[in-house]
Each structure stands twice: as structure tokens, then as C-alpha cells.
Motif scaffolding. Structure first.
Motif, PDB file in Angstrom:
ATOM      1  N   VAL A 139       0.838  -1.261  -0.021  1.00  0.00           N
ATOM      2  CA  VAL A 139       0.062   0.133   0.129  1.00  0.00           C
ATOM      3  C   VAL A 139       0.921   1.218   0.108  1.00  0.00           C
ATOM      4  O   VAL A 139       2.000   1.140   0.726  1.00  0.00           O
ATOM      5  CB  VAL A 139      -0.719  -0.017   1.237  1.00  0.00           C
ATOM      6  CG1 VAL A 139      -1.564   1.422   1.426  1.00  0.00           C
ATOM      7  CG2 VAL A 139      -1.871  -1.025   1.196  1.00  0.00           C
ATOM      8  N   LEU A 140       0.367   2.071  -0.645  1.00  0.00           N
ATOM      9  CA  LEU A 140       1.364   3.434  -0.720  1.00  0.00           C
ATOM     10  C   LEU A 140       0.576   4.460   0.285  1.00  0.00           C
ATOM     11  O   LEU A 140      -0.513   4.549   0.327  1.00  0.00           O
ATOM     12  CB  LEU A 140       1.137   4.357  -2.190  1.00  0.00           C
ATOM     13  CG  LEU A 140       1.581   5.577  -2.174  1.00  0.00           C
ATOM     14  CD1 LEU A 140       2.834   5.771  -2.056  1.00  0.00           C
ATOM     15  CD2 LEU A 140       1.211   6.123  -3.664  1.00  0.00           C
ATOM     16  N   TYR A 141       1.627   4.931   1.293  1.00  0.00           N
ATOM     17  CA  TYR A 141       1.211   5.930   1.990  1.00  0.00           C
ATOM     18  C   TYR A 141       1.957   7.217   1.777  1.00  0.00           C
ATOM     19  O   TYR A 141       3.030   7.431   1.925  1.00  0.00           O
ATOM     20  CB  TYR A 141       1.519   5.635   3.484  1.00  0.00           C
ATOM     21  CG  TYR A 141       0.842   6.329   4.654  1.00  0.00           C
ATOM     22  CD1 TYR A 141      -0.423   6.376   5.014  1.00  0.00           C
ATOM     23  CD2 TYR A 141       1.787   7.159   5.149  1.00  0.00           C
ATOM     24  CE1 TYR A 141      -0.849   7.359   5.810  1.00  0.00           C
ATOM     25  CE2 TYR A 141       1.245   7.965   6.380  1.00  0.00           C
ATOM     26  CZ  TYR A 141      -0.007   7.924   6.579  1.00  0.00           C
ATOM     27  OH  TYR A 141      -0.675   8.967   7.556  1.00  0.00           O
ATOM     28  N   LYS A 142       1.214   8.125   1.519  1.00  0.00           N
ATOM     29  CA  LYS A 142       1.604   9.535   0.882  1.00  0.00           C
ATOM     30  C   LYS A 142       0.665  10.733   1.358  1.00  0.00           C
ATOM     31  O   LYS A 142      -0.388  10.540   1.133  1.00  0.00           O
ATOM     32  CB  LYS A 142       1.779   9.662  -0.577  1.00  0.00           C
ATOM     33  CG  LYS A 142       2.428  10.651  -1.291  1.00  0.00           C
ATOM     34  CD  LYS A 142       2.545  10.619  -2.789  1.00  0.00           C
ATOM     35  CE  LYS A 142       3.217  11.947  -3.227  1.00  0.00           C
ATOM     36  NZ  LYS A 142       2.818  11.868  -4.841  1.00  0.00           N
ATOM     37  N   ASP A 143       1.501  11.662   2.108  1.00  0.00           N
ATOM     38  CA  ASP A 143       0.714  12.799   2.539  1.00  0.00           C
ATOM     39  C   ASP A 143      -0.525  12.550   3.258  1.00  0.00           C
ATOM     40  O   ASP A 143      -1.557  13.337   3.154  1.00  0.00           O
ATOM     41  CB  ASP A 143       0.181  13.870   1.200  1.00  0.00           C
ATOM     42  CG  ASP A 143       1.360  14.256   0.364  1.00  0.00           C
ATOM     43  OD1 ASP A 143       2.641  14.595   1.020  1.00  0.00           O
ATOM     44  OD2 ASP A 143       1.388  14.317  -0.669  1.00  0.00           O
ATOM     45  N   GLY A 144      -0.260  11.468   4.281  1.00  0.00           N
ATOM     46  CA  GLY A 144      -1.278  11.082   4.958  1.00  0.00           C
ATOM     47  C   GLY A 144      -2.224  10.404   4.477  1.00  0.00           C
ATOM     48  O   GLY A 144      -3.561  10.157   5.170  1.00  0.00           O
ATOM     49  N   VAL A 145      -2.363   9.817   3.204  1.00  0.00           N
ATOM     50  CA  VAL A 145      -3.460   9.133   2.714  1.00  0.00           C
ATOM     51  C   VAL A 145      -2.782   7.737   2.286  1.00  0.00           C
ATOM     52  O   VAL A 145      -1.812   7.737   1.492  1.00  0.00           O
ATOM     53  CB  VAL A 145      -3.943   9.943   1.655  1.00  0.00           C
ATOM     54  CG1 VAL A 145      -5.018   9.093   0.993  1.00  0.00           C
ATOM     55  CG2 VAL A 145      -4.632  11.217   1.936  1.00  0.00           C
ATOM     56  N   SER A 146      -3.509   6.722   2.340  1.00  0.00           N
ATOM     57  CA  SER A 146      -3.328   5.320   2.080  1.00  0.00           C
ATOM     58  C   SER A 146      -3.784   5.093   0.665  1.00  0.00           C
ATOM     59  O   SER A 146      -5.072   5.393   0.551  1.00  0.00           O
ATOM     60  CB  SER A 146      -3.445   4.248   2.986  1.00  0.00           C
ATOM     61  OG  SER A 146      -2.779   4.224   4.117  1.00  0.00           O
ATOM     62  N   SER A 147      -3.192   4.482  -0.352  1.00  0.00           N
ATOM     63  CA  SER A 147      -3.844   4.347  -1.475  1.00  0.00           C
ATOM     64  C   SER A 147      -3.174   3.073  -2.163  1.00  0.00           C
ATOM     65  O   SER A 147      -2.163   2.404  -1.906  1.00  0.00           O
ATOM     66  CB  SER A 147      -3.796   5.465  -2.484  1.00  0.00           C
ATOM     67  OG  SER A 147      -2.505   5.696  -2.793  1.00  0.00           O
ATOM     68  N   GLU A 148      -3.947   2.413  -3.107  1.00  0.00           N
ATOM     69  CA  GLU A 148      -3.515   1.305  -3.778  1.00  0.00           C
ATOM     70  C   GLU A 148      -1.990   1.700  -4.700  1.00  0.00           C
ATOM     71  O   GLU A 148      -2.254   2.790  -5.108  1.00  0.00           O
ATOM     72  CB  GLU A 148      -4.511   0.615  -4.782  1.00  0.00           C
ATOM     73  CG  GLU A 148      -5.444  -0.372  -4.133  1.00  0.00           C
ATOM     74  CD  GLU A 148      -6.538  -0.955  -4.843  1.00  0.00           C
ATOM     75  OE1 GLU A 148      -6.224  -1.308  -6.095  1.00  0.00           O
ATOM     76  OE2 GLU A 148      -7.573  -1.238  -4.181  1.00  0.00           O
ATOM     77  N   VAL A 149      -1.411   0.706  -5.102  1.00  0.00           N
ATOM     78  CA  VAL A 149      -0.280   1.062  -5.666  1.00  0.00           C
ATOM     79  C   VAL A 149       0.251  -0.029  -6.565  1.00  0.00           C
ATOM     80  O   VAL A 149       0.063  -1.125  -6.282  1.00  0.00           O
ATOM     81  CB  VAL A 149       1.150   1.732  -4.892  1.00  0.00           C
ATOM     82  CG1 VAL A 149       1.439   0.578  -3.866  1.00  0.00           C
ATOM     83  CG2 VAL A 149       1.951   2.181  -5.781  1.00  0.00           C
ATOM     84  N   THR A 150       0.254   0.157  -8.113  1.00  0.00           N
ATOM     85  CA  THR A 150       0.628  -0.940  -8.901  1.00  0.00           C
ATOM     86  C   THR A 150       1.724  -0.658  -9.638  1.00  0.00           C
ATOM     87  O   THR A 150       2.719  -1.513  -9.979  1.00  0.00           O
ATOM     88  CB  THR A 150      -0.596  -1.135  -9.906  1.00  0.00           C
ATOM     89  OG1 THR A 150      -0.874   0.016 -10.467  1.00  0.00           O
ATOM     90  CG2 THR A 150      -1.460  -1.893  -9.332  1.00  0.00           C
ATOM     91  N   ASP A 151       2.219   0.462  -9.898  1.00  0.00           N
ATOM     92  CA  ASP A 151       3.306   1.006 -10.759  1.00  0.00           C
ATOM     93  C   ASP A 151       4.310   2.217 -10.108  1.00  0.00           C
ATOM     94  O   ASP A 151       3.515   3.249 -10.302  1.00  0.00           O
ATOM     95  CB  ASP A 151       2.847   1.228 -12.177  1.00  0.00           C
ATOM     96  CG  ASP A 151       3.689   1.294 -13.066  1.00  0.00           C
ATOM     97  OD1 ASP A 151       5.349   1.260 -12.949  1.00  0.00           O
ATOM     98  OD2 ASP A 151       3.634   1.179 -14.351  1.00  0.00           O
ATOM     99  N   LEU A 152       5.463   1.760  -9.983  1.00  0.00           N
ATOM    100  CA  LEU A 152       6.320   2.873  -9.220  1.00  0.00           C
ATOM    101  C   LEU A 152       7.238   3.485 -10.432  1.00  0.00           C
ATOM    102  O   LEU A 152       7.945   4.449 -10.299  1.00  0.00           O
ATOM    103  CB  LEU A 152       7.269   2.344  -8.183  1.00  0.00           C
ATOM    104  CG  LEU A 152       6.534   1.751  -6.734  1.00  0.00           C
ATOM    105  CD1 LEU A 152       7.482   1.178  -5.907  1.00  0.00           C
ATOM    106  CD2 LEU A 152       5.587   2.608  -6.098  1.00  0.00           C
ATOM    107  N   GLY A 153       7.029   2.999 -11.579  1.00  0.00           N
ATOM    108  CA  GLY A 153       7.509   3.817 -12.911  1.00  0.00           C
ATOM    109  C   GLY A 153       8.863   3.896 -12.757  1.00  0.00           C
ATOM    110  O   GLY A 153       9.517   4.669 -13.176  1.00  0.00           O
ATOM    111  N   GLY A 154       9.664   2.511 -12.026  1.00  0.00           N
ATOM    112  CA  GLY A 154      11.106   2.488 -12.197  1.00  0.00           C
ATOM    113  C   GLY A 154      11.440   3.089 -11.252  1.00  0.00           C
ATOM    114  O   GLY A 154      13.076   3.356 -10.996  1.00  0.00           O
TER     115      GLY A 154
END
Ligand SMILES: O=C(O)c1cc(=O)[nH]c(=O)n1[C@@H]1O[C@H](COP(=O)(O)O)[C@@H](O)[C@H]1O
Length: 285
Positions: A139-154
Motif C-alpha cells: 500500500v502507498l502511504y503519501k501525504d497522510g493518505v493510503s492508496s493502492e499502488v501498482t506501478d512505481l515507474g522504475g
């Protein structure tokens, strides 16, 4: 870093355990040895660490909530616990001085004990966090918000962990999980490197390995002079550091009942003993 600080904190929180006579610890690698470090006790104490683990065990069932809950508790503890604050501040300073921050797209941490350190360091350094679970989902946790993540673009990822022995958790879980997200696990920072092959394994996987502290003679010299261990324990530890496999092989030859007892112990111990025997890790056959 100021190694003396870290050595003091490790002993003050009882994070370093020396085995009772003839009762070595089992490690993740199915090897045995005379000392075990509970790095997560640097959260302040064994009690505090166990209470955070309990919270994690509940909140990890809801993957979208768990990063925020752990981070909030870690922040509260950072405000009040001198040892934890000292450690986290040291980790942030280490990263700023030794790794090009602009080259780090994400900081990751793996279930469960990495999260004691990785979430709060990422938050202080204002770098998004990838919370990785044992089933290799994230799970991505960014700026206080969790979201789904599939691609970190390298993007490059710095993984933060408590301790490495042989880096088996990286090879088995954290590197594949980041690869699956099309990220590049380029850097690793651990609080403690036991210097038992982990750095070499990471290097083979193109991961740059960093540690606040290595376990070598210096740690136990400090422990002896600080009165934390006896000279008898010190002697055993020196023998082990000098030749971990040979020393433990000799122990197993002289104490054949140890493996037998381990096979009849709790499930985790029995599993480690089975692997040790099946793979003949100590060349006893
Ligand atoms: O089992 C270990 O090797 C180990 C030794 C130790 O002193 N402290 C300790 O916490 N460990 C555990 O072993 C893991 C690291 O082992 P590797 O994955 O082989 O590097 C850690 O994440 C811990 O779960």
C-alpha cells in the motif's frame, strides 16, 4: 554514528540477549548462535515494543488503515521516548549524509518490525512510504493518505529494516515485492547488520547496503566494559564471532540432544531444526 549511544540503548532496552549455557538461539536461516538482538526494543522497551506489535497484528487486517495508525503511535512515542527519538533522528541524519535523498523516490518497510522505523523516517524526510505485507501486497502511504499502488515507474526505493543476518527476508520478500511494483530497490538501511553474509547477498541483488551499526567485537567490548555481560559470556561470543559455523558445529557434536530437543519444541523451532538437519547446514553427516 556515535556507536556508543547505540550500544547503550541496546543494552538499556534489553535488546541484546545472550543465551543461557548450552541453549543457543535459532535464527531465521536455520542456524544457531549465542546471541539474539530484538532491535525493535529500541522503540523504548520490550513492553512498548510488544504493545506496538499487538496493535500491528490487529490493524494489518485492514491494509488501508494500518500505515496511518502505526505512524501516529510512532510519532507519539517519538515525542516522549528519548531512546526512540535518538535512534530515529540518527537514522534520518545517516540517510541525509550517506544517500542522495533526491535519488530516493520511495521508502519501503516490510511487515512487521520494519514499520517501527520505516514509516516515521519516511514521514520526517517527506518521502512517500510503501507498506509491504508478508503476502507481498503493498500500500502507498503519501501525504497522510493510503492508496493502492501498482506501478512505481522504475523509481528508486530505500528499504528500511530492523536487522539483517543473511538478508533472507530481502531475497524472499522485499525485493520481489518492489520488483512487482516496477520499482528498483536500490538502497537498504538497517539498524543492525550482524555481518553474516547479508551485505554480500544484497550486493548480488544490486542493492546498496547501509547499517547504523555492525555487530563485531566492538559491540561486546562495550558490553563487557559497561558490565552488561560476564567475561565468560564475552569469551563465548568472541569464539563465535571468530568462527560462527565451526563453533556451533562443535557445540552440536558435544551436545547431540540439542537438535533432538529442538525437533520436539514449538513449531517454529522444530521447523528450523528440521531444515538444519535436512540441509546438513553444519556438515554433521
Ligand atoms: O533470525 C535472525 O537471524 C535474527 C537474529 C537476530 O539477532 N535478531 C533478529 O531479529 N533476527 C530475525 O532475523 C531477521 C533477519 O534475518 P535475515 O532475513 O536472514 O537477514 C530479522 O528480521 C529478525 O526477524
Amino acid at each position: 554514528m556515535e556507536n556508543n549511544n547505540l550500544i547503550n540503548w541496546l543494552f538499556k532496552t534489553n535488546a541484546v540477549r545472550i543465551c543461557p549455557e548450552n541453549k543457543p538461539f535459532w535464527y531465521t536461516s536455520s542456524k544457531i548462535g549465542p546471541y539474539y538482538i530484538n532491535t525493535h526494543f529500541l522503540y523504548g522497551s520490550e513492553e512498548k515494543a510488544n504493545s506496538l506489535l499487538k496493535v500491528i497484528d490487529v490493524c494489518k487486517e485492514n491494509k488501508m488503515d494500518c500505515s496511518e495508525i502505526i505512524l501516529e503511535l510512532a510519532h507519539k512515542n517519538f515525542e516522549t521516548d528519548e531512546i526512540f527519538r535518538g535512534l530515529i533522528t540518527t537514522m534520518c541524519e545517516y540517510i541525509k549524509s550517506n544517500i542522495d535523498i533526491k535519488d530516493i523516490g520511495y521508502i519501503s518497510g516490510g511487515e512487521r518490525r520494519d514499520w517501527f522505523f520505516s514509516l516515521i523516517v519516511a514521514d520526517i524526510l517527506k518521502i512517500p512510504h510503501i507498506t509491504i505485507f508478508k503476502d507481498l501486497t503493498a500500500v502507498l502511504y503519501k501525504d497522510g493518505v493510503s492508496s493502492e499502488v501498482t506501478d512505481l515507474g522504475g523509481a528508486n526505493v530505500l528499504h528500511i529494516a530492523d536487522i539483517i543476518t543473511e538478508a533472507s527476508s530481502y531475497v524472499r520478500a522485499w525485493i520481489p515485492a518492489v520488483n512487482k511494483l516496477k520499482g528498483n530497490l536500490k538502497y537498504s538501511l538497517v539498524v543492525i547488520d550482524r555481518l553474516q553474509g547479508g551485505t554480500e547477498k544484497l550486493k548480488d541483488a544490486d542493492v546498496e547496503s547501509h547499517a547504523l551499526m555492525n555487530v563485531d567485537k566492538g559491540l561486546f567490548d562495550g558490553a563487557l566494559s559497561g558490565g552488561h555481560i560476564s567475561s565468560e559470556q564475552y569469551g563465548l561470543l568472541m569464539k563465535y564471532l571468530d568462527n560462527p559455523t565451526g563453533t556451533m558445529k562443535e557445540f552440536l557434536i558435544n551436545n547431540p540432544e540439542f537438535l533432538e530437543n529442538s525437533l520436539n519444541a514449538d513449531a517454529k523451532t522444530a521447523q528450523r531444526a528440521r531444515i538444519c538437519i535436512e540441509e546438513d547446514i553444519y556438515g554433521l553427516k
